[in-house]
Enzyme design. Structure first.
Site, PDB file in Angstrom:
ATOM      1  N   GLN A  83       1.639  -6.115   5.676  1.00 29.57           N
ATOM      2  CA  GLN A  83       2.006  -5.806   4.313  1.00 29.57           C
ATOM      3  C   GLN A  83       3.430  -6.302   4.077  1.00 29.57           C
ATOM      4  O   GLN A  83       3.935  -7.060   4.893  1.00 29.57           O
ATOM      5  CB  GLN A  83       1.881  -4.304   4.086  1.00 29.57           C
ATOM      6  CG  GLN A  83       0.459  -3.787   4.312  1.00 29.57           C
ATOM      7  CD  GLN A  83       0.198  -2.387   3.789  1.00 29.57           C
ATOM      8  OE1 GLN A  83       0.979  -1.813   3.062  1.00 29.57           O
ATOM      9  NE2 GLN A  83      -0.940  -1.811   4.200  1.00 29.57           N
TER      10      GLN A  83
ATOM     11  N   GLU B 236       0.840  -1.203   0.000  1.00 28.50           N
ATOM     12  CA  GLU B 236       0.000   0.000   0.000  1.00 28.50           C
ATOM     13  C   GLU B 236       0.876   1.254   0.000  1.00 28.50           C
ATOM     14  O   GLU B 236       1.987   1.247   0.540  1.00 28.50           O
ATOM     15  CB  GLU B 236      -0.904  -0.007   1.252  1.00 28.50           C
ATOM     16  CG  GLU B 236      -1.773   1.242   1.366  1.00 28.50           C
ATOM     17  CD  GLU B 236      -2.907   1.107   2.379  1.00 28.50           C
ATOM     18  OE1 GLU B 236      -2.952   0.108   3.117  1.00 28.50           O
ATOM     19  OE2 GLU B 236      -3.762   2.017   2.418  1.00 28.50           O
TER      20      GLU B 236
ATOM     21  N   TYR C 253      -6.848  -8.579  11.594  1.00 32.43           N
ATOM     22  CA  TYR C 253      -5.633  -8.238  12.322  1.00 32.43           C
ATOM     23  C   TYR C 253      -5.812  -8.727  13.745  1.00 32.43           C
ATOM     24  O   TYR C 253      -6.831  -8.447  14.371  1.00 32.43           O
ATOM     25  CB  TYR C 253      -5.396  -6.728  12.301  1.00 32.43           C
ATOM     26  CG  TYR C 253      -5.084  -6.222  10.904  1.00 32.43           C
ATOM     27  CD1 TYR C 253      -3.818  -6.434  10.350  1.00 32.43           C
ATOM     28  CD2 TYR C 253      -6.046  -5.581  10.132  1.00 32.43           C
ATOM     29  CE1 TYR C 253      -3.525  -5.997   9.064  1.00 32.43           C
ATOM     30  CE2 TYR C 253      -5.756  -5.140   8.843  1.00 32.43           C
ATOM     31  CZ  TYR C 253      -4.495  -5.348   8.315  1.00 32.43           C
ATOM     32  OH  TYR C 253      -4.202  -4.918   7.044  1.00 32.43           O
TER      33      TYR C 253
ATOM     34  N   ASN D 213      -6.761   1.391   2.532  1.00 29.84           N
ATOM     35  CA  ASN D 213      -7.526   2.626   2.680  1.00 29.84           C
ATOM     36  C   ASN D 213      -7.116   3.657   1.618  1.00 29.84           C
ATOM     37  O   ASN D 213      -7.938   4.458   1.166  1.00 29.84           O
ATOM     38  CB  ASN D 213      -7.307   3.209   4.077  1.00 29.84           C
ATOM     39  CG  ASN D 213      -7.814   2.279   5.167  1.00 29.84           C
ATOM     40  OD1 ASN D 213      -8.651   1.407   4.914  1.00 29.84           O
ATOM     41  ND2 ASN D 213      -7.324   2.450   6.382  1.00 29.84           N
TER      42      ASN D 213
ATOM     43  N   ASN E 236     -11.951  -1.501  -1.288  1.00 33.10           N
ATOM     44  CA  ASN E 236     -11.362  -1.938  -0.028  1.00 33.10           C
ATOM     45  C   ASN E 236     -12.203  -1.507   1.164  1.00 33.10           C
ATOM     46  O   ASN E 236     -12.511  -0.315   1.288  1.00 33.10           O
ATOM     47  CB  ASN E 236      -9.963  -1.315   0.116  1.00 33.10           C
ATOM     48  CG  ASN E 236      -9.324  -1.614   1.460  1.00 33.10           C
ATOM     49  OD1 ASN E 236      -8.920  -2.744   1.713  1.00 33.10           O
ATOM     50  ND2 ASN E 236      -9.257  -0.608   2.324  1.00 33.10           N
ATOM     51  N   GLU E 237     -12.583  -2.445   2.008  1.00 35.18           N
ATOM     52  CA  GLU E 237     -13.227  -2.151   3.301  1.00 35.18           C
ATOM     53  C   GLU E 237     -14.275  -1.043   3.189  1.00 35.18           C
ATOM     54  O   GLU E 237     -14.298  -0.098   4.005  1.00 35.18           O
ATOM     55  CB  GLU E 237     -12.170  -1.777   4.356  1.00 35.18           C
ATOM     56  CG  GLU E 237     -11.192  -2.900   4.647  1.00 35.18           C
ATOM     57  CD  GLU E 237     -10.287  -2.662   5.854  1.00 35.18           C
ATOM     58  OE1 GLU E 237     -10.262  -1.537   6.391  1.00 35.18           O
ATOM     59  OE2 GLU E 237      -9.624  -3.628   6.273  1.00 35.18           O
TER      60      GLU E 237
ATOM     61  N   GLU F  73      -6.136  -9.354   3.527  1.00 37.13           N
ATOM     62  CA  GLU F  73      -5.335  -8.638   4.533  1.00 37.13           C
ATOM     63  C   GLU F  73      -5.359  -9.484   5.789  1.00 37.13           C
ATOM     64  O   GLU F  73      -6.438  -9.781   6.314  1.00 37.13           O
ATOM     65  CB  GLU F  73      -5.909  -7.250   4.857  1.00 37.13           C
ATOM     66  CG  GLU F  73      -5.621  -6.204   3.805  1.00 37.13           C
ATOM     67  CD  GLU F  73      -6.064  -4.801   4.222  1.00 37.13           C
ATOM     68  OE1 GLU F  73      -5.964  -4.446   5.411  1.00 37.13           O
ATOM     69  OE2 GLU F  73      -6.519  -4.061   3.331  1.00 37.13           O
TER      70      GLU F  73
END
Ligand code: AHR
Ligand code: AHR
Length: 516
Positions: free
Chosen positions: A364, A54, A270, A99, A199-200, A318
């Site tokens: 990442q 990212e 996470y 993000n 994304n999200e 992720e």
């Protein structure tokens, strides 16, 4: 009196017996792992060993790309980082966010570098120079031999932005965007196959955050337009990442709406060890399994009623340990030994669900919650690097449904959890069985009978192990050998198609066994 003496004698004998058996307990078999190569779950898909780059902190700039550094090549790619990434054997690389993707205009990142605009990156409160863009990313993937995976802007972006991006990358005819690509030095289409539809987007932190209905409608139209540009692409829907009360409803709406358009739905996780409790930390597999199984059920529900449903898989795009750092520290998490154990836990779960999870991307790759850490002079490999490399050797194997019995423990009101977290895979060409075992007990070595049900185990094999007396041990620039795996030959003798092996407390072991 005599009776009393007799009793004392009996008692002393019993105590001696108890002491004697206790002295033997370290050798006592307390767990069993039964393997059967006929019990196939599915292929360990090569795309399970993906990663994520990212535009965030020093992931791109100062990570994989550092113009004018003596460590970089003439294009600006850091050569030392490239080598470390190459060894990591990354099968697919997600980009540009995260993000960041939800505010990114890809058209800013093409053409002569000095004419590209600097923009505010609203996701991470930073400046984006746009000197690394689509061509720089795709060239990097080609150099690495890695599949590129582009996440479109489904936050503030439009359907047109997305379809033009596919055209720029994949169109072979002379169209406006294909010719822009040619003008920028690239004749042949890149043929980018994997694209994420945002994304999200359910997260309130996301630019252009949408309701499930708004997102599903936008994603459906975008998918349609992108596929009309290139019908060979694979699309990933943005699954819920905001595990509140609504995550199932989000995934249900998205899957029901997109079931004829998408090939994957994304899951993000996470984990943390905030309360410093190793066994609880390594019990996150219950949650990971739950996310996968619930999403698989929602996929099946969306497909029900259709005669020939389109196959849809989970892209765990992720995943990692992340809790010590925020944007202020640019997510430069320093990983310790127990975090390396958690890598095995994630992979074990992916392997156990190998029929459902067909892509996964560690978040990442460099500096930002990453297994590789750089400075201007060089890099070091974090603790988490090593299990990723080792599990990666099992790509293409068949994942097996393993029977495990082991002592258990409990986390709050959740079901009993086995101390041994296990997965196994089989490479039929090389006749090699891999048994991946995480012993989550803080202090108990677990002596285990490992047995095979189908075909004959040969003597010999290899043990790969990560263990460390200090759970909090870390590597750093000047001391990067503190946490490393060890390998040694497996010397046990096979009897009745099995053997006994003791998995040390808080260790991650991969037994590589030969079959006759
Ligand atoms: O990986 C860091 C961030 O975590 C990503 O940008 C976002 O998708 C997730 O919330
Ligand atoms: O840090 C902001 C957001 O909070 C992250 O992107 C997300 O993963 C978390 O929930």
């Amino acid at each position: 009196m005599r009776q009393l003496l007799n009793r004392i004698f009996a008692c002393v004998t019993l105590c001696c017996f108890v002491v004697a058996t206790q002295a033997q307990t370290p050798q006592q078999t307390v767990a069993r792992i039964k393997i059967d190569t006929d019990r196939v779950i599915g292929e360990v898909h090569p795309l399970l060993f993906g990663n994520f780059a990212e535009h965030l902190g020093r992931m791109i700039y100062g990570g994989i790309y550092e113009e004018a550094s003596p460590l970089s090549d003439q294009f600006g790619y850091r050569k030392d980082v490239f080598d470390a990434v190459k060894q990591l054997n990354v099968s697919i690389l997600r980009w540009p966010g995260g993000n960041f993707a939800s505010g990114y205009n890809w058209k800013d990142g093409i053409g002569p570098k000095d004419q590209r605009p600097t923009r505010i990156d609203l996701a991470w409160n930073d400046l984006e120079s746009n000197r690394f863009g689509t061509d720089e990313f795709l060239r990097y993937c080609e150099m690495l031999g890695t599949e590129p995976y582009i996440c479109i802007n489904a936050g503030l972006g439009t359907v047109d932005d997305a379809r033009h991006w596919v055209e720029y990358c994949n169109e072979s005819r002379h169209t406006y965007w294909a010719d822009q690509r040619r003008k920028n030095g690239r004749e042949e289409p890149y043929k980018v196959k994997y694209w994420a539809l945002g994304n999200e987007i359910d997260g309130p932190w996301q630019l252009g955050n949408k309701s499930a209905e708004e997102y599903a409608k936008f994603a459906l139209e975008t998918a349609k337009a992108m596929r009309l540009v290139d019908r060979d692409i694979k699309l990933v829907a943005s699954g819920s990442s905001n595990y509140g009360a609504d995550w199932i409803a989000w995934n249900r709406t998205v899957l029901n709406t997109l079931r004829n358009q998408v090939d994957y739905i994304a899951i993000h996780t996470y984990i943390n060890n905030r309360d410093n409790d190793l066994e609880r930390f390594l019990g996150w597999s219950q949650t990971i399994d739950h996310y996968i199984e619930t999403t698989a059920a929602l996929i099946r529900q969306a497909q029900s009623g259709q005669a020939n449903p389109r196959p849809i898989y989970v892209a765990y795009d992720e995943w990692n340990v992340w809790y010590r750092t925020g944007n202020r520290e640019k997510l430069e998490e320093v990983y310790n030994f127990e975090d390396a154990l958690a890598m095995g836990m994630f992979f074990n779960s992916f392997f156990r669900h190998a029929n459902v999870v067909k892509m996964a991307n560690l978040a990442q790759m460099v500096n930002v919650i990453a297994p590789i850490m750089t400075n201007k002079q060089g890099l070091y490999l974090q603790t988490t690097y090593f299990p990723i490399v080792e599990y990666g050797k099992q790509r293409g194997n068949t994942a097996l449904d393993v029977f495990v019995s082991a002592p258990t423990y409990k986390i709050q009101n959740r079901p009993e959890l086995k101390y041994l977290d296990v997965s196994a895979t089989f490479n039929s060409k090389e006749k090699l069985l891999y048994v991946n075992v995480l012993n989550r007990s803080k202090d108990k070595d677990l002596t285990t009978r490992v047995e095979n049900q189908e075909g004959q185990l040969d003597n010999g094999g290899t043990i790969w192990e990560m263990n460390n007396a200090d759970l909090k041990a870390t590597n750093t620039f000047n001391a990067d050998q503190r946490v490393r795996p060890t390998t040694r030959p497996l010397t046990v003798k096979v009897e009745n198609n099995g053997f006994t092996y003791t998995f040390a407390a808080h260790s991650l072991t991969i037994l590589k066994l030969k079959m006759k």
